[in-house]
Design a protein around this motif. Structure first.
Motif, mmCIF file in Angstrom:
data_model
loop_
_atom_site.group_PDB
_atom_site.id
_atom_site.type_symbol
_atom_site.label_atom_id
_atom_site.label_comp_id
_atom_site.label_asym_id
_atom_site.label_seq_id
_atom_site.Cartn_x
_atom_site.Cartn_y
_atom_site.Cartn_z
ATOM 1 N N SER A 223 0.863 -1.190 0.000
ATOM 2 C CA SER A 223 0.000 0.000 0.000
ATOM 3 C C SER A 223 0.892 1.229 0.000
ATOM 4 O O SER A 223 2.052 1.159 0.410
ATOM 5 C CB SER A 223 -0.857 0.055 1.264
ATOM 6 O OG SER A 223 -1.532 -1.158 1.466
ATOM 7 N N CYS B 131 -10.735 -0.016 8.327
ATOM 8 C CA CYS B 131 -9.314 -0.176 8.628
ATOM 9 C C CYS B 131 -9.096 0.474 9.991
ATOM 10 O O CYS B 131 -9.327 1.674 10.147
ATOM 11 C CB CYS B 131 -8.483 0.529 7.554
ATOM 12 S SG CYS B 131 -6.718 0.508 7.927
ATOM 13 N N SER C 138 -9.141 -4.630 7.924
ATOM 14 C CA SER C 138 -7.744 -4.211 7.854
ATOM 15 C C SER C 138 -7.301 -3.668 9.212
ATOM 16 O O SER C 138 -8.014 -2.861 9.820
ATOM 17 C CB SER C 138 -7.665 -3.134 6.775
ATOM 18 O OG SER C 138 -6.503 -2.378 6.891
ATOM 19 N N PRO D 198 -3.912 -2.066 10.895
ATOM 20 C CA PRO D 198 -2.507 -1.647 10.922
ATOM 21 C C PRO D 198 -1.925 -1.720 12.328
ATOM 22 O O PRO D 198 -2.557 -1.290 13.295
ATOM 23 C CB PRO D 198 -2.543 -0.185 10.450
ATOM 24 C CG PRO D 198 -3.978 0.219 10.386
ATOM 25 C CD PRO D 198 -4.846 -0.944 10.728
ATOM 26 N N ARG E 278 -1.469 -5.183 8.915
ATOM 27 C CA ARG E 278 -0.524 -4.325 8.181
ATOM 28 C C ARG E 278 0.642 -3.886 9.061
ATOM 29 O O ARG E 278 0.444 -3.249 10.100
ATOM 30 C CB ARG E 278 -1.269 -3.088 7.625
ATOM 31 C CG ARG E 278 -2.425 -3.503 6.723
ATOM 32 C CD ARG E 278 -3.042 -2.354 5.979
ATOM 33 N NE ARG E 278 -4.296 -2.770 5.355
ATOM 34 C CZ ARG E 278 -4.402 -3.296 4.131
ATOM 35 N NH1 ARG E 278 -3.334 -3.457 3.383
ATOM 36 N NH2 ARG E 278 -5.579 -3.652 3.651
ATOM 37 N N SER F 275 3.083 -1.461 9.715
ATOM 38 C CA SER F 275 2.977 -0.060 9.286
ATOM 39 C C SER F 275 4.146 0.770 9.792
ATOM 40 O O SER F 275 5.286 0.378 9.607
ATOM 41 C CB SER F 275 1.618 0.483 9.742
ATOM 42 O OG SER F 275 0.593 -0.391 9.322
ATOM 43 N N SER G 164 0.757 -7.183 4.899
ATOM 44 C CA SER G 164 0.756 -5.947 4.126
ATOM 45 C C SER G 164 1.863 -5.038 4.632
ATOM 46 O O SER G 164 2.192 -5.050 5.822
ATOM 47 C CB SER G 164 -0.593 -5.244 4.270
ATOM 48 O OG SER G 164 -0.535 -3.966 3.680
#
Ligand code: SF4
Length: 324
Positions: A40, A186, A216, A218, A258, A260, A281
Motif C-alpha cells: 500500500s 481499517c 484491515s 494496521p 498491516r 505499518s 501488508s
C-alpha cells in the motif's frame, strides 16, 4: 468466530513466543496465501495544522515540529502517485488528510474526485480524514472508496494519556458510521507509547468485538518525532511487535494485518518473522505521511529473497476473473 473472552485473549498474548508464532502462522496459512503481501502507499493530501493533540503526531498544530505544512492538494497532483503505484505493484492507496473531522465543503468535493480517480484505475482506495458522519461516508462509498481508516490507537483506559481532544466513544461512533455506509473498516493502533500489555490486549479486544471484524488492522510502532510529547519515548523490542502481530492474526484471523509505521527500524530478518507471524501488508514509499519509510528497491529485494508476491487489489482480482 464466536467472540473470545478477554481472559482467553490475554492467555493467547502471553503464550510462549515460539508457540504463539506457530499458532499464528497456522491460522494465517488457513486464511490467506502466505506468499502474498499487499503493498500500500500512503499519500498525505493535506499535511499539518490539525487541531487535535495526538501525542505521537507531528501534524498537530499544538506541537512545534519540522513538518512541511500544506493545504489540500489538487486531484491532478495524484496522477503521479497512481502511475507509480501501478508500475510498482502497489494495489492500495491510502489518502490522509490532517482534519479533525470531514466537512461538507469544496475540499470534500475534491477528495471525492480523488477517490473516483484512483478507483477507476482498479486500485483500492482507503481514506483517513478524521471523524465522519454516515452520510459523508456514504458519499465516499458511492465515489468508489473501498475502506475508511480510523485507528483506535490504544486501549480506552490509556486513551486520555495520548489524546485529550476527543474520546474513545467518538472513535467507535465513526467506525460505526463507516460500517453503516457499507465501507470496509481499517482500524488498528500504535505500540510503544508507554502503554502496558494489558492496554494492547484491550485494544485488540475492542477490535475483536466489532462484528464483522475490521477488514484491515494496521499495527504501528511509535516513531518518536522531535517536538511531540512522545519524542523521548524509549524504543520497544522487536519481539513485542512480533508478539502483537501474532496475537492480532489469531484474534482477527481474516483481517489484513498491516506492518505499518516503524518498519524502517526492522531488519529483513525481523520483517520475515512478522510475515511468518501473520502480517500480510506493508506500506511502500519513502514517507509514511510525514515520517521516513523504507526504500522501495530494498523492499523489492526483500520480496525476491523471501519469495513474496505483491497481492493484487480486490478490483484487479475481479477484472482478472472476468477476463478468464
Ligand atoms: S493523528 Fe490525525 S487527528 Fe491526531 S493530530 Fe495527527 S492528523 Fe490530527
Amino acid at each position: 468466530m464466536h467472540p473470545l473472552s478477554k481472559e482467553k485473549m490475554k492467555g493467547i498474548y502471553e503464550l510462549p513466543l515460539i508457540e504463539l508464532i506457530h499458532k499464528a502462522a497456522e491460522i494465517h496459512r488457513k486464511n490467506f496465501d502466505v506468499k502474498q503481501v499487499q503493498i500500500s502507499s500512503l499519500v498525505s493530501i493535506k499535511t499539518g495544522g490539525c487541531p487535535e493533540d495526538c501525542a505521537y503526531c507531528p501534524q498537530s498544530a499544538k506541537y512545534n515540529t519540522e513538518i512541511k505544512i500544506h493545504k489540500l492538494i489538487e486531484p491532478e497532483e495524484l496522477k503521479a502517485n497512481i502511475e507509480y503505484a501501478k508500475k510498482h505493484g502497489i494495489s492500495r492507496i491510502c489518502l490522509g488528510a490532517a482534519w479533525r473531522e470531514v466537512r461538507n465543503n469544496r475540499d470534500f468535493d475534491k477528495v471525492i474526485e480523488m477517490v473516483t480517480m484512483i478507483t477507476n484505475e482498479d486500485l483500492e482506495v482507503c481514506a483517513t480524514f478524521g471523524m465522519i458522519e454516515e452520510e459523508q461516508a456514504r458519499k465516499l462509498a458511492e465515489a468508489g472508496l473501498y475502506a475508511y481508516n480510523h485507528n483506535l490507537d490504544t486501549s480506552e483506559a490509556y486513551y486520555d494519556k495520548i489524546i485529550s481532544t476527543r474520546n474513545y466513544s467518538d472513535r467507535l461512533k465513526t467506525l460505526n458510521n463507516v460500517r453503516k455506509a457499507g465501507l470496509t473498516i481499517c482500524s488498528g493502533g500504535i505500540i510503544g507509547m508507554g502503554e502496558s500489555a494489558e492496554d494492547r490486549i484491550s485494544m485488540l479486544y475492542t477490535l475483536h468485538l466489532l462484528q464483522p471484524h475490521p477488514e484491515s488492522v494496521p499495527i504501528n510502532t511509535l516513531v518518536p518525532v522531535k517536538g511531540t510529547p512522545l519524542e523521548d519515548q524509549p524504543k520497544i523490542s522487536v519481539w513485542e511487535l512480533v508478539r502483537m502481530i501474532a496475537t492480532t492474526r489469531i484474534v482477527l484471523p481474516q483481517s489484513m494485518v498491516r506492518l505499518s509505521a516503524g518498519r524502517l527500524e526492522l531488519s529483513t530478518e525481523a520483517q520475515a518473522l512478522c510475515f511468518i507471524a501473520g502480517a500480510n501488508s506493508i506500506f511502500a514509499g519513502d514517507k509514511l505521511l510525514t515520517t521516513p519509510n523504507n526504500d522501495f528497491n530494498k523492499d523489492k529485494q526483500m520480496f525476491d529473497l523471501l519469495g513474496l508476491q505483491p497481492k493484487p487489489s480486490v478490483h484487479q482480482k475481479i477484472a482478472e476473473y472476468n477476463r478468464n
